[in-house]
Design a protein around this motif. Structure first.
Motif, PDB file in Angstrom:
ATOM      1  N   PHE A  28       0.850  -1.195   0.000  1.00  0.00           N
ATOM      2  CA  PHE A  28       0.000   0.000   0.000  1.00  0.00           C
ATOM      3  C   PHE A  28       0.883   1.241   0.000  1.00  0.00           C
ATOM      4  O   PHE A  28       1.846   1.327   0.778  1.00  0.00           O
ATOM      5  N   GLU A  30       0.153   5.302   0.246  1.00  0.00           N
ATOM      6  CA  GLU A  30      -0.828   6.377   0.401  1.00  0.00           C
ATOM      7  C   GLU A  30      -0.111   7.718   0.280  1.00  0.00           C
ATOM      8  O   GLU A  30       1.072   7.829   0.622  1.00  0.00           O
ATOM      9  N   GLY A  74      -6.521   4.545   1.639  1.00  0.00           N
ATOM     10  CA  GLY A  74      -6.325   5.238   2.866  1.00  0.00           C
ATOM     11  C   GLY A  74      -7.279   6.420   3.081  1.00  0.00           C
ATOM     12  O   GLY A  74      -8.119   6.776   2.256  1.00  0.00           O
ATOM     13  N   ASN A  75      -7.141   6.941   4.287  1.00  0.00           N
ATOM     14  CA  ASN A  75      -7.997   8.059   4.695  1.00  0.00           C
ATOM     15  C   ASN A  75      -7.920   9.208   3.699  1.00  0.00           C
ATOM     16  O   ASN A  75      -8.883   9.955   3.509  1.00  0.00           O
ATOM     17  N   TRP A 100      -4.668  13.914   6.913  1.00  0.00           N
ATOM     18  CA  TRP A 100      -3.409  13.967   7.681  1.00  0.00           C
ATOM     19  C   TRP A 100      -2.967  15.400   7.928  1.00  0.00           C
ATOM     20  O   TRP A 100      -1.896  15.623   8.458  1.00  0.00           O
ATOM     21  N   ASN A 175     -12.822   4.101   1.576  1.00  0.00           N
ATOM     22  CA  ASN A 175     -11.913   3.604   2.613  1.00  0.00           C
ATOM     23  C   ASN A 175     -12.508   3.829   3.995  1.00  0.00           C
ATOM     24  O   ASN A 175     -12.941   4.945   4.307  1.00  0.00           O
ATOM     25  N   GLU A 176     -12.549   2.789   4.799  1.00  0.00           N
ATOM     26  CA  GLU A 176     -12.952   2.873   6.216  1.00  0.00           C
ATOM     27  C   GLU A 176     -14.121   3.837   6.424  1.00  0.00           C
ATOM     28  O   GLU A 176     -14.049   4.767   7.237  1.00  0.00           O
ATOM     29  N   TYR A 247      -4.386  -3.293  12.781  1.00  0.00           N
ATOM     30  CA  TYR A 247      -3.011  -2.999  13.201  1.00  0.00           C
ATOM     31  C   TYR A 247      -2.859  -3.438  14.654  1.00  0.00           C
ATOM     32  O   TYR A 247      -3.808  -3.320  15.437  1.00  0.00           O
ATOM     33  N   GLU A 295      -5.307  -3.660   4.668  1.00  0.00           N
ATOM     34  CA  GLU A 295      -4.394  -2.911   5.555  1.00  0.00           C
ATOM     35  C   GLU A 295      -4.088  -3.798   6.742  1.00  0.00           C
ATOM     36  O   GLU A 295      -5.005  -4.169   7.483  1.00  0.00           O
ATOM     37  N   TRP A 299       1.483  -1.064  14.171  1.00  0.00           N
ATOM     38  CA  TRP A 299       1.484   0.414  14.121  1.00  0.00           C
ATOM     39  C   TRP A 299       1.262   0.938  15.527  1.00  0.00           C
ATOM     40  O   TRP A 299       0.183   0.786  16.066  1.00  0.00           O
ATOM     41  N   GLN A 352       2.334   0.149   5.418  1.00  0.00           N
ATOM     42  CA  GLN A 352       2.364   0.467   4.005  1.00  0.00           C
ATOM     43  C   GLN A 352       3.708  -0.010   3.448  1.00  0.00           C
ATOM     44  O   GLN A 352       4.320  -0.883   4.066  1.00  0.00           O
TER      45      GLN A 352
END
Ligand code: AHR
Length: 503
Positions: A28, A30, A74-75, A100, A175-176, A247, A295, A299, A352
């Protein structure tokens, strides 16, 4: 004198789980931290190629033989305008990246990423934005990437220098979407509806694609597994996979409990499989939904450092976990867990790939190196292709804070019929003792022991740095193979790969 601990295993050619889908060795990338900028892409770096991609990183990724890479989040994807990342670079907008809280320069976008994926011999698993956007943006991007020519979006791609379609086959529907942190969070009802309609439109543009619907963000979500059940109930016929994310961390410094966490992953996989099959039964459907564990990783090391990051900077060092030896052991056990579920886990992405919770690290302008977790990923990816065998394993067990009956020995085996090779992956979780393993391999007549690779270290907290790789495998494992029986001494806290081949 205490007796050494013993474990036994039977592996038979005809006890098979399923062919391993090589896409379980996916990863992955991102637009997050230094994954793209400073990771795969750094124009001006001495190793940069003509497009600005770092050749040292390409080389490390190629060694891993990563078959598929998820992108761009991803987010991040939930507020991403894919159109910002195509066309002349000097015209691309700088945007606030909301997930982020950084600045996205858009100097890398869909076309560049497809070029990079070709350089590392990987396919792309593309995610569409179902947070701030919906059906229209989803159908447009697939027309841009996959339609040959003669329409608005396909001609736009061609005007950007990409005459041939990219033919991206695997697409994530957002995603999520259950997460309160997600821009455009949705209830399962809302998400199921948009996943169905966006998926329908995308398959009208290109019926050859496969679609991954979001499941829960992790097992602790209050709506798990109802979110999966409702989503699939609505979108069952449109989608092909359901996604799982998880995670783990060793926050309380309890290694015995930490190393048992793949049992939680095993339970997660079984629960989602059962949920898919319940909806299949409810719909009287012939179609089976498979699992995309897109994912997974350790983490937690970087959580505190990330709180100090200045908002709205470009490519700051976010989620830069420095992995230790015990993390590599858990990663090995997680990969073993995927192989044990090879019949239903058909895709998985280590999250990732570079710098961001990653097996590969780089310095801006400087070196690149392998983290501890690189090795179990490497070994399973290169040797774990073929048919997953069902090991009949008997191991001594222990109890930990959250788990009971944890086998000290975790194992999975893959038989590559074409190459006439069998590879056995084993973790010994015992913190103090080695374990003597005896494997009945009598069905593998004419096979010889090739090697016994071991990843071990006295210090569970040992790490690799740009200056020194202190955690790396050796090939001096203690194994013997005679009369169809393999005997192997598994050092305490070790990752082992034992390979046999027909001579
Ligand atoms: O991989 C880091 C983040 O973890 C991803 O953006 C998100 O999907 C997950 O919460």
């Amino acid at each position: 004198m205490s007796q050494s601990l013993k474990a036994t295993m039977i592996l038979d050619k005809s006890y098979q789980i399923a062919p391993v889908d090589e896409r379980i060795y996916g990863s992955f990338v991102e637009h997050l931290g230094r994954a793209v900028y400073g990771g795969i892409y750094e124009p001006g770096h001495p190793e940069a190629d003509e497009q600005g991609f770092r050749k040292d990183v390409i080389n490390l990724v190629k060694q891993l033989q990563v078959p598929i890479v998820r992108y761009p989040g991803g987010n991040m994807v939930s507020a991403y305008n894919w159109e910002d990342g195509v066309g002349p670079k000097e015209e691309r907008p700088r945007r606030l990246e909301l997930a982020w809280r950084t600045i996205e320069t858009n100097q890398v976008g869909t076309n560049e990423f497809v070029d990079w994926a070709k350089k590392v011999d990987a396919e792309v698993m593309m995610a569409v934005n179902l947070g701030t956007r919906g059906i229209d943006a989803a159908r447009n991007i697939i027309e841009y990437t996959n339609h040959p020519k003669g329409t608005y979006w396909s001609e736009l791609r061609r005007s950007h220098g990409y005459d041939q379609p990219h033919n991206i086959k695997t697409w994530c529907l957002g995603n999520e979407m259950d997460g309160p942190w997600q821009v455009g969070q949705k209830t399962a009802q809302e998400y199921g509806k948009i996943a169905k309609e966006a998926g329908k439109a995308m398959k009208l543009v290109d019926p050859t694609i496969e679609l991954v619907a979001c499941g829960s963000s992790n097992t602790d979500m209050p709506t798990f597994p109802e979110y999966e059940a409702t989503t699939l109930d609505i979108a069952y016929e449109e989608v092909d996979f359901i996604s799982l994310h998880q995670y783990y961390g060793n926050r309380t410094n309890d290694p015995a409990n930490y190393l048992a966490k793949n049992l939680d992953m095993d339970h997660f996989i079984k629960t989602v499989t059962a949920t898919c099959d319940y909806i299949k039964a409810k719909h009287r459907s012939k179609k089976t939904i498979n699992l995309s564990f897109d994912e997974w990783n350790v983490w937690y090391h970087s959580n505190e450092a990330d709180k100090q990051i200045e908002p709205w900077s470009v490519a700051p060092p976010q989620l830069e976990d420095v992995y230790n030896f015990e993390d590599a052991l858990l990663v090995g056990s997680m990969l073993i867990t995927f192989l044990q579920h090879a019949d239903r886990v058909k895709m998985a992405c280590m999250a990732q790939l570079v710098n961001v919770i990653a097996p590969i690290m780089t310095e801006n302008g400087g070196r690149s190196w392998k983290q501890t977790i690189y090795y179990p990923y490497l070994h399973t990816s290169i040797y774990g292709r073929g048919v997953a065998l069902k090991p009949i394993l008997s191991s001594p067990k222990y109890d930990s804070k959250d788990f009971t009956d944890v086998p000290y020995v975790d194992s999975a085996a893959v038989f590559n019929e074409e190459e006439e090779e069998v590879s056995i992956f084993i973790v010994n979780k015992h913190l103090q003792e080695s374990i003597d393993l005896s494997v009945d391999l009598r069905s593998f007549e004419g096979f010889q022991l090739q090697e016994h690779v071991v990843l071990e270290h006295e210090n569970l907290k040992a790490v690799n740095t740009s200056a020194e790789e202190s955690v790396k495998p050796h090939s001096h494992g203690a194994s013997e193979f005679q009369d169809g029986y393999l005997t192997a001494r598994l050092s305490k806290t070790s990752w082992n790969v034992i390979r046999l081949k027909k001579s």
